[in-house]
Write a protein that holds these residues in place. Structure first.
Motif, PDB file in Angstrom:
ATOM      1  N   SER A 213       0.832  -1.201   0.000  1.00 40.97           N
ATOM      2  CA  SER A 213       0.000   0.000   0.000  1.00 40.97           C
ATOM      3  C   SER A 213       0.866   1.251   0.000  1.00 40.97           C
ATOM      4  O   SER A 213       1.645   1.479   0.931  1.00 40.97           O
ATOM      5  N   ARG A 214       0.746   2.053  -1.041  1.00 42.48           N
ATOM      6  CA  ARG A 214       1.428   3.348  -1.081  1.00 42.48           C
ATOM      7  C   ARG A 214       0.732   4.373  -0.205  1.00 42.48           C
ATOM      8  O   ARG A 214       1.268   5.456   0.014  1.00 42.48           O
ATOM      9  N   ASP A 215      -0.481   4.056   0.251  1.00 43.71           N
ATOM     10  CA  ASP A 215      -1.212   4.937   1.167  1.00 43.71           C
ATOM     11  C   ASP A 215      -0.947   4.582   2.626  1.00 43.71           C
ATOM     12  O   ASP A 215      -1.575   5.161   3.513  1.00 43.71           O
ATOM     13  N   ARG A 216      -0.069   3.598   2.861  1.00 38.81           N
ATOM     14  CA  ARG A 216       0.249   3.146   4.215  1.00 38.81           C
ATOM     15  C   ARG A 216      -0.987   2.619   4.930  1.00 38.81           C
ATOM     16  O   ARG A 216      -1.212   2.892   6.114  1.00 38.81           O
ATOM     17  N   ARG A 217      -1.802   1.882   4.164  1.00 38.20           N
ATOM     18  CA  ARG A 217      -2.976   1.236   4.745  1.00 38.20           C
ATOM     19  C   ARG A 217      -2.943  -0.262   4.418  1.00 38.20           C
ATOM     20  O   ARG A 217      -3.737  -0.759   3.621  1.00 38.20           O
ATOM     21  N   PRO A 218      -1.995  -0.991   4.992  1.00 36.01           N
ATOM     22  CA  PRO A 218      -1.936  -2.428   4.709  1.00 36.01           C
ATOM     23  C   PRO A 218      -3.118  -3.200   5.262  1.00 36.01           C
ATOM     24  O   PRO A 218      -3.296  -4.380   4.928  1.00 36.01           O
ATOM     25  N   ASP A 219      -3.937  -2.555   6.105  1.00 34.89           N
ATOM     26  CA  ASP A 219      -5.090  -3.236   6.676  1.00 34.89           C
ATOM     27  C   ASP A 219      -6.302  -3.225   5.758  1.00 34.89           C
ATOM     28  O   ASP A 219      -7.329  -3.822   6.085  1.00 34.89           O
ATOM     29  N   ARG A 220      -6.216  -2.556   4.605  1.00 41.62           N
ATOM     30  CA  ARG A 220      -7.353  -2.445   3.703  1.00 41.62           C
ATOM     31  C   ARG A 220      -7.014  -3.060   2.346  1.00 41.62           C
ATOM     32  O   ARG A 220      -5.878  -2.930   1.870  1.00 41.62           O
ATOM     33  N   PRO A 221      -7.980  -3.719   1.700  1.00 47.63           N
ATOM     34  CA  PRO A 221      -7.742  -4.162   0.322  1.00 47.63           C
ATOM     35  C   PRO A 221      -7.612  -2.952  -0.599  1.00 47.63           C
ATOM     36  O   PRO A 221      -8.045  -1.844  -0.261  1.00 47.63           O
ATOM     37  N   GLN A 222      -7.057  -3.162  -1.769  1.00 46.16           N
ATOM     38  CA  GLN A 222      -6.755  -2.034  -2.647  1.00 46.16           C
ATOM     39  C   GLN A 222      -6.811  -2.461  -4.101  1.00 46.16           C
ATOM     40  O   GLN A 222      -6.960  -3.645  -4.423  1.00 46.16           O
ATOM     41  N   VAL A 223      -6.693  -1.487  -4.987  1.00 49.09           N
ATOM     42  CA  VAL A 223      -6.464  -1.704  -6.408  1.00 49.09           C
ATOM     43  C   VAL A 223      -5.240  -0.888  -6.803  1.00 49.09           C
ATOM     44  O   VAL A 223      -4.904   0.106  -6.147  1.00 49.09           O
ATOM     45  N   VAL A 224      -4.570  -1.311  -7.860  1.00 41.98           N
ATOM     46  CA  VAL A 224      -3.385  -0.617  -8.369  1.00 41.98           C
ATOM     47  C   VAL A 224      -3.780   0.092  -9.662  1.00 41.98           C
ATOM     48  O   VAL A 224      -4.465  -0.482 -10.513  1.00 41.98           O
ATOM     49  N   ILE A 225      -3.364   1.345  -9.798  1.00 41.20           N
ATOM     50  CA  ILE A 225      -3.706   2.163 -10.961  1.00 41.20           C
ATOM     51  C   ILE A 225      -2.424   2.553 -11.679  1.00 41.20           C
ATOM     52  O   ILE A 225      -1.491   3.082 -11.069  1.00 41.20           O
ATOM     53  N   GLY A 226      -2.366   2.268 -12.960  1.00 44.07           N
ATOM     54  CA  GLY A 226      -1.246   2.677 -13.797  1.00 44.07           C
ATOM     55  C   GLY A 226      -1.668   3.795 -14.725  1.00 44.07           C
ATOM     56  O   GLY A 226      -2.763   3.760 -15.298  1.00 44.07           O
ATOM     57  N   LEU A 227      -0.817   4.796 -14.887  1.00 47.91           N
ATOM     58  CA  LEU A 227      -1.147   5.968 -15.694  1.00 47.91           C
ATOM     59  C   LEU A 227      -0.059   6.223 -16.727  1.00 47.91           C
ATOM     60  O   LEU A 227       1.129   6.223 -16.404  1.00 47.91           O
ATOM     61  N   LEU A 228      -0.474   6.443 -17.970  1.00 43.45           N
ATOM     62  CA  LEU A 228       0.412   6.802 -19.068  1.00 43.45           C
ATOM     63  C   LEU A 228       0.233   8.264 -19.393  1.00 43.45           C
ATOM     64  O   LEU A 228      -0.902   8.731 -19.570  1.00 43.45           O
ATOM     65  N   CYS A 229       1.334   9.009 -19.479  1.00 42.28           N
ATOM     66  CA  CYS A 229       1.293  10.425 -19.829  1.00 42.28           C
ATOM     67  C   CYS A 229       2.274  10.685 -20.972  1.00 42.28           C
ATOM     68  O   CYS A 229       3.282   9.993 -21.118  1.00 42.28           O
ATOM     69  N   THR A 230       1.987  11.702 -21.762  1.00 39.43           N
ATOM     70  CA  THR A 230       2.922  12.122 -22.796  1.00 39.43           C
ATOM     71  C   THR A 230       4.102  12.836 -22.161  1.00 39.43           C
ATOM     72  O   THR A 230       4.123  13.111 -20.958  1.00 39.43           O
ATOM     73  N   GLY A 231       5.087  13.173 -22.990  1.00 37.50           N
ATOM     74  CA  GLY A 231       6.268  13.842 -22.480  1.00 37.50           C
ATOM     75  C   GLY A 231       5.986  15.196 -21.877  1.00 37.50           C
ATOM     76  O   GLY A 231       6.749  15.675 -21.033  1.00 37.50           O
ATOM     77  N   ASP A 232       4.885  15.854 -22.284  1.00 40.38           N
ATOM     78  CA  ASP A 232       4.551  17.149 -21.704  1.00 40.38           C
ATOM     79  C   ASP A 232       3.459  17.039 -20.648  1.00 40.38           C
ATOM     80  O   ASP A 232       2.813  18.030 -20.308  1.00 40.38           O
ATOM     81  N   GLY A 233       3.207  15.827 -20.129  1.00 36.40           N
ATOM     82  CA  GLY A 233       2.350  15.669 -18.963  1.00 36.40           C
ATOM     83  C   GLY A 233       0.883  15.481 -19.236  1.00 36.40           C
ATOM     84  O   GLY A 233       0.084  15.534 -18.301  1.00 36.40           O
ATOM     85  N   VAL A 234       0.459  15.245 -20.471  1.00 36.38           N
ATOM     86  CA  VAL A 234      -0.957  15.062 -20.783  1.00 36.38           C
ATOM     87  C   VAL A 234      -1.302  13.579 -20.647  1.00 36.38           C
ATOM     88  O   VAL A 234      -0.672  12.740 -21.293  1.00 36.38           O
TER      89      VAL A 234
END
Length: 603
Positions: A213-234
């Motif tokens: 958990s990147r939210d420091r909540r190992p006591d809760r189930p979670q989902v993982v989100i992947g994000l793709l951005c262009t070189g200028d952040g879009v």
């Protein structure tokens, strides 16, 4: 007809007289004719005659007069935020897009429901149950918008999840028409968000799982989100994975989806060290893409090999936009590596490592006292106690331990300390691009653009309140993720705002430098218009590690406001940073080379 006020000054006092007058015209002139003189204003107020005159006139009014001072306004519907969202919504063509998607599903108000959910996330995020009240009372919705029912909002989540891929493709096409997207570099990163409610497995929510958990909540189930951005952040696309998914395993599938759906041609994938693996490097090459990857600082042989090539004659390239400098290195297998360092990072790493070492050493000293006092004699128990000290310390590799029945001695690992000094203030990038395709400064700037993806994650979790998720179905969770809100995310501030770059490195959207030119061919990469500048004062190389293991000497303290003699100096321990505990005489060690027999300097 009106009340006229006439002022007369008598001595040091000014008097006001009230008269009822009317305007009259005498040829070309306009004047006033007095109908009634009411008297002096202060005298009328004191006697109460002024209030009686006003009350008598109010009795003949058709409407009741309201005292403005007696009116209290608790609030008014907000209009600005929703109006801005509506303008961008229509410019991107999302109104028509979701209208067509709704018509295909027999949902005439799908567009209205999705717009309301998106605008709400941008203005004042709340639950779907609260959303109808917010749209009716808190804001001014755009003209032509019809209020959906609460059930229609929930059904809209399923519709958005079903058209997620086609919506991303539509938005990508619209953004290509409206802007010049920088498709030479594509940044990819992951985050996680936890869920409230039941923690058990669910057939309707298969991706809900426990994981890192990147939210420091190992006591809760979670989902993982992947994000793709262009070189200028879009943002281009996002993916939702099961909560226990390994980060490195996501990259091949994401690359295949990117090249298949968006037809971007040959691009360069920029990713952080958590996504690095031999399989992923091969997958990037098999997909016809180049890469810029960060190496693992302590577990990657390429990182150590690149750092050991740094010497006194190393030519450094200033990357002013990122406030750092970089040097090229070619590894034994021909891989192009770039060593990046900065003075600020060196000071931070040195200070932090010294603090961690001093904290761990204090625990080891306490353990040594327990063993010497006879309170702990079993080697297994001593080992477990040492593990409790070093395990969470982050610097366990910097210590060597000797454990025997009734005996515990620790000392520094000189080889590990030498590498830590070499690593302070530095990190290493590897890339498949040659210097003609991407100069040193361009590669460093592309990697630093991963900060834009991290800014998107912070926006999602904090401003848009994606964290936590309270839905109990897969589709509802997927629709609440970045799909609806991605095109309207605010652009983050630049991570390089101090100086203008001396080489044609890309800048963030808020920088005063001109943006990079649009890529005419997806296989083309940025080239320097002028040769990069070099620094004449590279950091000195670290001394070769000694075979004997003794405590490294501390660096002499420097004057306040000045730099240390070497940016890679690694003081252990630093008495000007953290107080070193006073140690009792250690147990006698039979090894003559052991620090316990040589005063254990700096312990």
């Amino acid at each position: 007809m009106f009340v006229k006020t006439t002022r007369r000054r008598r001595g040091d006092k000014t008097y006001e007289y009230l008269s009822l007058v009317e305007s009259v015209r005498d040829g070309a002139k306009v004047g006033h004719r007095t109908l009634l003189r009411l008297g002096e204003a202060s005298a009328l107020r004191r006697s109460g005659q002024l209030e009686r005159i006003v009350a008598a006139l109010e009795a003949h009014l058709e409407r009741e007069r309201v005292d403005p001072g007696a009116v209290e306004a608790e609030g008014a519907p907000a209009a600005g935020g929703v109006a801005c969202a509506a303008a961008v919504w229509e410019r991107l063509g999302l109104g028509g897009w979701f209208a067509e998607a709704g018509s295909a599903r027999g949902a005439d108000r799908l567009g209205d429901a999705v717009f309301a959910m998106t605008a709400n996330r941008l203005v004042a995020p709340c639950s779907k149950r609260r959303l109808p009240e917010w749209a009716a009372a808190d804001v001014v919705m755009p003209e032509g918008w019809s209020a959906p029912s609460p059930a229609q909002y929930y059904r809209a989540l399923d519709a958005v999840a079903d058209v997620k891929d086609s919506t991303e493709e539509f938005l990508f096409g619209r953004l290509c028409d409206l802007t010049s997207l920088d498709l030479r570099f594509v940044c990819y990163d992951l985050t996680s968000t936890y869920l409230e409610g039941s923690t058990g497995p669910s057939e309707r929510f298969g991706s809900k799982a426990f994981g890192y958990s990147r939210d420091r909540r190992p006591d809760r189930p979670q989902v993982v989100i992947g994000l793709l951005c262009t070189g200028d952040g879009v943002p281009i696309a996002h993916h939702v994975f099961a909560g226990n998914t390994n980060d490195a395993s996501t990259l091949p599938g994401v690359l295949a989806d990117l090249t298949e759906r968006f037809a971007v041609g040959r691009i360069c994938v920029v990713a952080d060290r958590g996504l690095v693996s031999a399989g992923n490097v091969a997958a990037v090459a098999d997909a016809g893409c180049d890469h810029v990857l960060a190496t693992r600082l302590h577990r990657d042989k390429a990182c150590r090999e690149a750092l050991e090539t740094i010497g006194a004659d190393t030519a450094w390239t200033d990357v002013a936009a990122c406030r750092c400098r970089a040097a090229e290195a070619v590894l034994a297998d021909g891989t192009r590596a770039i060593v990046v360092e900065s003075d600020a990072r060196a000071r931070r790493d040195t200070r932090r490592t010294a603090e961690l070492v001093a904290r761990a050493e204090a625990g080891l000293v306490a353990l040594e006292h327990r063993v010497r006092a006879g309170r702990l004699a079993d080697p297994a128990l001593i080992g477990r106690a040492a593990q409790r000290v070093l395990g969470p310390s982050g610097v366990a590799a910097l210590f060597d331990l000797e454990i025997a029945p009734g005996r515990f001695v620790y000392h520094y690992d000189e080889h590990a300390h030498a590498y830590e000094r070499l690593l302070a203030g530095r990190y290493v990038l590897t890339t498949s691009l040659d210097a003609q395709q991407a100069p040193t400064a361009r590669v460093v700037a592309a990697y630093r653009q991963l900060a834009d993806v991290e800014d998107r994650f912070r926006t999602l979790k904090d401003f848009l309140r994606l964290r936590p998720i309270r839905h109990w179905t897969e589709n509802a969770s997927a629709a609440t993720s970045p799909c609806a809100s991605t095109p309207l995310w605010p652009r983050p501030s630049s991570h390089a705002t101090s100086k203008q770059p001396t080489s044609p490195t890309p800048t963030s959207p808020t920088s005063t430098s001109p943006p990079p030119e649009p890529c005419e061919n997806s296989t083309a990469y940025a080239k320097s218009a002028s040769p990069p500048t070099t620094s004449t004062s590279p950091s000195p190389p670290a001394a070769a590690p000694s075979k004997t293991r003794s405590s490294p000497p501390p660096t002499p303290p420097h004057a306040p406001g000045t730099k240390p003699a070497s940016t890679n100096a690694y003081p252990l321990p630093r008495t000007d940073v953290v107080e070193t505990p006073t140690r009792a005489p250690p147990l006698t060690c039979q090894n003559a080379k052991h620090p316990s027999n040589s005063g254990r300097a700096g312990a």
